[in-house]
Write a protein that holds these residues in place. Structure first.
Motif, PDB file in Angstrom:
ATOM      1  N   ASP A  30       0.828  -1.206   0.000  1.00  0.00           N
ATOM      2  CA  ASP A  30       0.000   0.000   0.000  1.00  0.00           C
ATOM      3  C   ASP A  30       0.862   1.256   0.000  1.00  0.00           C
ATOM      4  N   ARG A  31       2.007   1.204   0.678  1.00  0.00           N
ATOM      5  CA  ARG A  31       2.932   2.347   0.641  1.00  0.00           C
ATOM      6  C   ARG A  31       3.482   2.532  -0.769  1.00  0.00           C
ATOM      7  N   ARG A  32       3.793   1.401  -1.425  1.00  0.00           N
ATOM      8  CA  ARG A  32       4.280   1.506  -2.811  1.00  0.00           C
ATOM      9  C   ARG A  32       3.193   2.063  -3.731  1.00  0.00           C
ATOM     10  N   LEU A  33       1.956   1.659  -3.472  1.00  0.00           N
ATOM     11  CA  LEU A  33       0.839   2.179  -4.260  1.00  0.00           C
ATOM     12  C   LEU A  33       0.722   3.694  -4.098  1.00  0.00           C
ATOM     13  N   LEU A  34       0.816   4.172  -2.857  1.00  0.00           N
ATOM     14  CA  LEU A  34       0.734   5.606  -2.602  1.00  0.00           C
ATOM     15  C   LEU A  34       1.900   6.345  -3.253  1.00  0.00           C
ATOM     16  N   GLN A  35       3.088   5.753  -3.168  1.00  0.00           N
ATOM     17  CA  GLN A  35       4.274   6.393  -3.759  1.00  0.00           C
ATOM     18  C   GLN A  35       4.116   6.553  -5.272  1.00  0.00           C
ATOM     19  N   SER A  36       3.769   5.469  -5.943  1.00  0.00           N
ATOM     20  CA  SER A  36       3.658   5.524  -7.407  1.00  0.00           C
ATOM     21  C   SER A  36       2.517   6.448  -7.844  1.00  0.00           C
TER      22      SER A  36
ATOM     23  N   HIS B 214       3.578  10.134  -7.275  1.00  0.00           N
ATOM     24  CA  HIS B 214       4.606  10.523  -8.248  1.00  0.00           C
ATOM     25  C   HIS B 214       3.965  10.749  -9.620  1.00  0.00           C
ATOM     26  N   TRP B 215       3.130   9.808 -10.022  1.00  0.00           N
ATOM     27  CA  TRP B 215       2.452   9.947 -11.315  1.00  0.00           C
ATOM     28  C   TRP B 215       1.564  11.193 -11.332  1.00  0.00           C
ATOM     29  N   ARG B 216       0.869  11.434 -10.249  1.00  0.00           N
ATOM     30  CA  ARG B 216      -0.030  12.584 -10.163  1.00  0.00           C
ATOM     31  C   ARG B 216       0.763  13.894 -10.273  1.00  0.00           C
ATOM     32  N   ALA B 217       1.920  13.958  -9.619  1.00  0.00           N
ATOM     33  CA  ALA B 217       2.752  15.170  -9.664  1.00  0.00           C
ATOM     34  C   ALA B 217       3.256  15.430 -11.080  1.00  0.00           C
ATOM     35  N   LEU B 218       3.708  14.372 -11.764  1.00  0.00           N
ATOM     36  CA  LEU B 218       4.203  14.536 -13.140  1.00  0.00           C
ATOM     37  C   LEU B 218       3.087  15.015 -14.062  1.00  0.00           C
ATOM     38  N   ALA B 219       1.878  14.507 -13.846  1.00  0.00           N
ATOM     39  CA  ALA B 219       0.748  14.938 -14.666  1.00  0.00           C
ATOM     40  C   ALA B 219       0.444  16.418 -14.439  1.00  0.00           C
TER      41      ALA B 219
ATOM     42  N   ALA C  67       2.117  19.980  -6.920  1.00  0.00           N
ATOM     43  CA  ALA C  67       2.985  18.879  -7.343  1.00  0.00           C
ATOM     44  C   ALA C  67       4.035  18.585  -6.273  1.00  0.00           C
ATOM     45  N   ILE C  68       4.575  19.628  -5.655  1.00  0.00           N
ATOM     46  CA  ILE C  68       5.564  19.449  -4.579  1.00  0.00           C
ATOM     47  C   ILE C  68       4.951  18.677  -3.421  1.00  0.00           C
ATOM     48  N   ALA C  69       3.706  19.017  -3.074  1.00  0.00           N
ATOM     49  CA  ALA C  69       3.033  18.307  -1.975  1.00  0.00           C
ATOM     50  C   ALA C  69       2.873  16.830  -2.301  1.00  0.00           C
TER      51      ALA C  69
ATOM     52  N   ASP D 159      13.854   9.607  -7.969  1.00  0.00           N
ATOM     53  CA  ASP D 159      13.133  10.346  -9.007  1.00  0.00           C
ATOM     54  C   ASP D 159      12.282  11.456  -8.411  1.00  0.00           C
ATOM     55  N   CYS D 160      11.624  11.163  -7.297  1.00  0.00           N
ATOM     56  CA  CYS D 160      10.759  12.162  -6.662  1.00  0.00           C
ATOM     57  C   CYS D 160      11.580  13.315  -6.097  1.00  0.00           C
ATOM     58  N   LEU D 161      12.709  13.000  -5.493  1.00  0.00           N
ATOM     59  CA  LEU D 161      13.564  14.056  -4.943  1.00  0.00           C
ATOM     60  C   LEU D 161      14.099  14.961  -6.046  1.00  0.00           C
ATOM     61  N   LEU D 162      14.494  14.364  -7.167  1.00  0.00           N
ATOM     62  CA  LEU D 162      15.017  15.167  -8.276  1.00  0.00           C
ATOM     63  C   LEU D 162      13.927  16.080  -8.846  1.00  0.00           C
ATOM     64  N   THR D 163      12.718  15.510  -9.025  1.00  0.00           N
ATOM     65  CA  THR D 163      11.622  16.320  -9.565  1.00  0.00           C
ATOM     66  C   THR D 163      11.236  17.422  -8.590  1.00  0.00           C
ATOM     67  N   ARG D 164      11.193  17.097  -7.308  1.00  0.00           N
ATOM     68  CA  ARG D 164      10.820  18.111  -6.313  1.00  0.00           C
ATOM     69  C   ARG D 164      11.868  19.223  -6.246  1.00  0.00           C
ATOM     70  N   ALA D 165      13.144  18.842  -6.365  1.00  0.00           N
ATOM     71  CA  ALA D 165      14.207  19.855  -6.345  1.00  0.00           C
ATOM     72  C   ALA D 165      14.038  20.835  -7.507  1.00  0.00           C
ATOM     73  N   ARG D 166      13.698  20.304  -8.692  1.00  0.00           N
ATOM     74  CA  ARG D 166      13.493  21.190  -9.847  1.00  0.00           C
ATOM     75  C   ARG D 166      12.284  22.105  -9.622  1.00  0.00           C
TER      76      ARG D 166
END
Length: 681
Positions: free
Chosen positions: A253-259, A262-267, A281-283, A298-305
């Motif tokens: 379930d944690r993996r489900l929330l993570q993916s 992440h997908w929602r932020a990229l969208a 997206a940062i949230a 991947d999430c850390l890199l995207t959030r940093a940008r």
């Protein structure tokens, strides 16, 4: 009364009487006596359930006082599993109201920690049980043992404990959340969802409830509902509540929330640059990182940008650092942090990161630099070129060419620069690095590909001359090198490192001869280039320095000429008096041109002492005896006014040796009168 009944030796209510006496002792603050009675009830071979529940509840209160909160929770879990209603009745009947608040808080906290798997058999409990818990019997406390083996068996016990807490205080939301968490771990997700939905209806902005419901909805496949709940959670501004939730939820379930996050932020970031979208997206990325246990590359890199887009540069650097701590060779993190330093105009840090990224994978860094705005690209390439040029110059000057790794890094950097921007200076740098790497044929090929077989640019022509020096005359190479000397002496000095000593000597001779011819024909600008080449190729030969100083004097570049003469005079120890006298005259003339009359007079005085005939001849030609004696008179007059009589006398005397000026003679007579009391030699 209990003691009298116990003394009557009627065993029918023995356990009940012991439990009652234990509570009497507890209320009387006799914890030792109370504990003995409670343990006798628990240790009984034929335990009475109701009495055992009272004893467990009483012993739990004693353990709170002793700081053994975990053992307290185990006692109440066991009591609930024996009979929940009886446990509720015992607490309401026997536990004073002013102790119930602490008891409920302790049970809530310990239940939460059990679900979060923060209690282990090998920890503090095992040490504590050597005293109070060694008497536990399998017959009565099988539930307790099952709570340890395995840890997943905690959930039913915590559910019983949470049910007890809800019954004791139906308005306490924390107890309801604990009950829902236990139901989730027991695989009863629907019941947990119903309980949380009821809690949310009472408090729509309760962040811990929103977080749990969002995850449950995603788990059930209701993505839209999950997204709406996540949005509401973001609006509360309390994302920290997600941490205890993630400790409770299962790995899948944690993996489900993570993916999902992440997908929602990229969208959200696709084609949208508004501040609100980036913040949302940062949230979501923060949720994904928390779900991953604090590290998701991947999430850390995207959030940093994203932080970089919002101008939160320090926060962006923090995320890039988190990635680099785990993977120091991560190209995206290195280049990303370099771009943040670029935005902050921190040149040293930006260059360091980008150079490190180029070392790892230049093919990934080049597109990233090309994606920048033209102004930023120019700044990056300028900084990289400046750094690379400085490093290469140092390597070549110190002859540390065996540092293959450093030269290899410079080669990658130079090649990358030619791909980012096909500016002439980038190709020149690439050619220089190839030469330093001992690859002259490749350097020649690239030079001709970039500038053609006959380059028009001085920097390129000079390098072509050096590369073809073996196959062409020295005089032919001197012309392009002299042109470079007029534009950039430092670059010429760098290039001469690739010419052997014998060839440098020939170059110096040829350049000096050509410079001499050009000076005679009064082409001083052209002559200066050849003479500079002669100076550099001969490694500051005094003869060539004198000629260049004379040429600079003709061009009225007196300060540069003076520097050349200062270098000449540094090696005066081995020169003849005649040569030294001529140098002092030359330097004196340059100082006069720069209006440094006092220093000029001193040099002319030294020239007269070394070789008077030569000095007088030189003075006669330039600047002229009459003109110079006026300067001597002025400086002598100044020293007289300062009452430096001896110095004024020496200057006057030397001036009279140059020309019998009436002004100097009058000054000498005045010196005799005013300094009659002094001994002047």
């Amino acid at each position: 009364m209990c003691e009298q009944l116990l003394a009557a030796e009627q065993s029918s209510y023995h356990s009940t009487l012991l439990a009652l006496r234990g509570f009497c002792s507890l209320h009387a603050q006799d914890h030792h006596g109370a504990l003995q009675d409670f343990q006798r009830v628990i240790e009984d071979d034929s335990p009475h359930p109701s009495s055992c529940i009272k004893a467990l509840c009483g012993r739990g209160l004693i353990r709170i006082a002793g700081g053994s909160n975990y053992l307290t929770a185990l006692d109440y879990i066991t009591a609930c599993q024996l009979k929940l209603e009886e446990t509720i009745f015992t607490i309401k009947s026997y536990v004073p109201w002013n102790q119930r608040g602490l008891l409920l808080k302790v049970l809530q906290e310990e239940g939460q920690m059990m679900l979060q798997k923060k209690r282990y058999l090998g920890g503090s409990f095992q040490k504590k049980q050597t005293g109070l818990c060694t008497f536990l019997t399998l017959k009565v406390f099988c539930f307790v043992l099952l709570a340890f083996f395995p840890l997943s068996r905690d959930a039913p016990g915590v559910f019983q404990l949470a049910s007890l807490l809800v019954e004791l205080d139906s308005s306490d939301e924390t107890s309801r959340i604990l009950c829902a968490d236990a139901l989730y771990q027991m695989g009863r997700g629907e019941e947990a969802h119903k309980m949380l939905s009821l809690a949310l209806s009472r408090n729509p902005q309760r962040a811990p409830v929103l977080a749990r419901l969002a995850l449950l909805q995603l788990r059930r496949g209701f993505v839209h509902d999950g997204n709406q709940l996540l949005k509401r959670l973001i609006r509360t501004g309390d994302s920290s509540c997600l941490l205890p939730v993630l400790d409770i939820f299962q790995d899948e379930d944690r993996r489900l929330l993570q993916s999902h996050c992440h997908w929602r932020a990229l969208a959200m970031l696709q084609g949208r640059q508004e501040g609100a979208a980036i913040k949302e997206a940062i949230a979501h990325l923060s949720f994904a990182i928390l779900a991953a246990g604090g590290y998701a590359e991947d999430c850390l890199l995207t959030r940093a940008r994203c932080y970089g887009r919002l101008g939160q540069m320090k926060t962006a650097i923090f995320d890039f650092n988190a990635v680099l701590k785990e993977n120091p060779r991560n190209v995206q993190a290195l280049s990303g942090r370099g771009f943040v330093h670029l935005a902050l105009r921190q040149q040293k840090e930006a260059v360091q990161d980008l150079v490190s990224a180029l070392k790892v994978e230049a093919g990934a860094v080049i597109p990233a630099i090309l994606s920048l705005k033209p102004e930023a690209q120019g700044l990056v390439t300028g900084w990289l070129l400046q750094h690379g040029r400085a490093a290469l110059t140092k390597l070549v000057a110190t002859k540390e060419l065996q540092g293959e790794e450093t030269l290899g890094d410079l080669l990658r950097m130079a090649k990358a620069l030619t791909k980012i921007c096909r500016a002439a200076q980038h190709h020149i740098f690439y050619v220089d690095v190839l030469m330093a790497n001992g690859r002259p044929q490749e350097a020649l090929k690239h030079l001709q590909e970039a500038f053609g077989p006959c380059p028009a640019e001085d920097f390129a022509r000079a390098r072509l001359a050096v590369l073809q020096l073996q196959s062409r005359s020295v005089a032919g190479a001197a012309a392009p090198l002299s042109a470079l000397a007029r534009r950039d002496e430092k670059d010429l000095a760098f290039l001469l490192n690739f010419v052997d000593t014998k060839q440098q000597q020939h170059l110096a001779q040829a350049a000096a001869q050509e410079g001499k011819v050009l000076m005679r024909s009064h082409h001083h600008e052209q002559a200066l280039g050849y003479l500079s080449l002669a100076v550099l190729a001969s490694r500051d030969s005094p003869r060539h320095l004198r000629r260049r100083a004379a040429c600079l004097g003709h061009l009225k570049k007196y300060e540069k000429a003076l520097k050349d003469m200062e270098k000449v005079m540094q090696g005066h120890g081995s020169n003849s008096p005649k040569t030294r006298a001529g140098d002092h005259c030359c330097q004196g003339f340059l100082l006069l041109a720069l209006a440094q009359e006092e220093a000029a007079v001193q040099h002319y005085m030294q020239a007269l002492q070394l070789d008077e005939p030569l000095a007088l001849g030189t003075i006669t030609n330039c600047p002229g005896r009459e003109s110079l004696t006026k300067t001597f008179h002025k400086i002598a007059q100044y020293n007289l006014e300062k009452q430096r009589y001896e110095e004024a006398w020496k200057i006057t005397d030397c001036g009279l040796r140059i020309d019998k000026s009436s002004e100097l003679q009058k000054l000498k007579a005045r010196l005799k009168r005013e300094a009659s009391s002094c001994s002047i030699h």
